[in-house]
Scaffold this motif. Structure first.
Motif, short mmCIF file in Angstrom:
data_model
loop_
_atom_site.label_atom_id
_atom_site.label_comp_id
_atom_site.label_asym_id
_atom_site.label_seq_id
_atom_site.Cartn_x
_atom_site.Cartn_y
_atom_site.Cartn_z
N LYS A 2 9.56 0.47 -9.57
CA LYS A 2 9.60 1.76 -8.72
C LYS A 2 8.22 1.72 -7.75
O LYS A 2 8.23 2.20 -6.82
N LEU A 3 7.15 0.99 -8.09
CA LEU A 3 5.96 1.08 -7.27
C LEU A 3 6.33 0.46 -5.90
O LEU A 3 5.99 0.69 -4.69
N ARG A 4 7.24 -0.88 -6.05
CA ARG A 4 7.34 -1.51 -4.96
C ARG A 4 8.35 -0.59 -3.67
O ARG A 4 8.31 -0.69 -2.75
N SER A 5 9.42 -0.01 -4.63
CA SER A 5 10.24 0.98 -3.91
C SER A 5 9.32 2.05 -3.09
O SER A 5 9.66 2.54 -1.94
N VAL A 6 8.44 2.74 -3.84
CA VAL A 6 7.68 3.71 -3.13
C VAL A 6 6.81 3.25 -1.96
O VAL A 6 6.91 3.69 -0.92
N ALA A 7 6.47 1.89 -2.16
CA ALA A 7 5.56 1.31 -0.97
C ALA A 7 6.62 0.79 0.06
O ALA A 7 5.94 1.13 1.39
N VAL A 8 7.53 0.47 -0.05
CA VAL A 8 8.63 0.23 1.05
C VAL A 8 8.88 1.52 1.74
O VAL A 8 8.92 1.50 2.92
N PHE A 9 9.34 2.47 0.97
CA PHE A 9 9.60 3.68 1.61
C PHE A 9 8.25 3.97 2.22
O PHE A 9 8.80 4.67 3.35
N GLY A 10 7.40 4.25 1.75
CA GLY A 10 6.18 4.85 2.56
C GLY A 10 5.91 3.92 3.89
O GLY A 10 5.72 4.51 4.96
N VAL A 11 6.07 2.66 3.80
CA VAL A 11 5.68 1.85 5.13
C VAL A 11 6.84 2.11 6.02
O VAL A 11 6.58 2.53 7.19
N GLY A 12 8.16 2.40 5.53
CA GLY A 12 9.43 2.82 6.49
C GLY A 12 9.07 3.95 7.06
O GLY A 12 9.14 4.14 8.41
N TYR A 13 8.62 4.83 6.31
CA TYR A 13 8.34 6.29 6.64
C TYR A 13 7.42 6.31 7.93
O TYR A 13 7.54 6.80 9.19
N VAL A 14 6.09 5.75 7.67
CA VAL A 14 5.24 5.58 8.56
C VAL A 14 5.64 5.13 9.91
O VAL A 14 5.36 5.47 10.95
#
Length: 66
Positions: A2-14
């Motif tokens: 779950k943490l990895r998914s959130v991190a990937v989403f965050g990087v993609g969003y930025v």
């Protein structure tokens, strides 16, 4: 996981937001150049310029400050 998914989403969003802002700036600059060319063409034909109106230039000035 779950943490990895959130991190990937965050990087993609930025990265997407940065690319979106750069593209927005490109479009604003292109619209400003087109507006200037139209004003120059009007002046060459002897018609008054749109300068001073509350048209595209005013809108672009307001949005580019944000």
């Amino acid at each position: 996981m779950k943490l990895r998914s959130v991190a990937v989403f965050g990087v993609g969003y930025v990265l997407g937001a940065k690319a979106g802002r750069e593209r927005y700036v490109q479009m604003v600059e292109a619209l400003q150049r087109a507006s200037q060319r139209l004003d120059e063409a009007r002046r060459q034909r002897g018609k008054p310029s749109r300068t001073g109106s509350n048209g595209l230039d005013s809108y672009l000035d307001e949005t580019s400050q944000n």
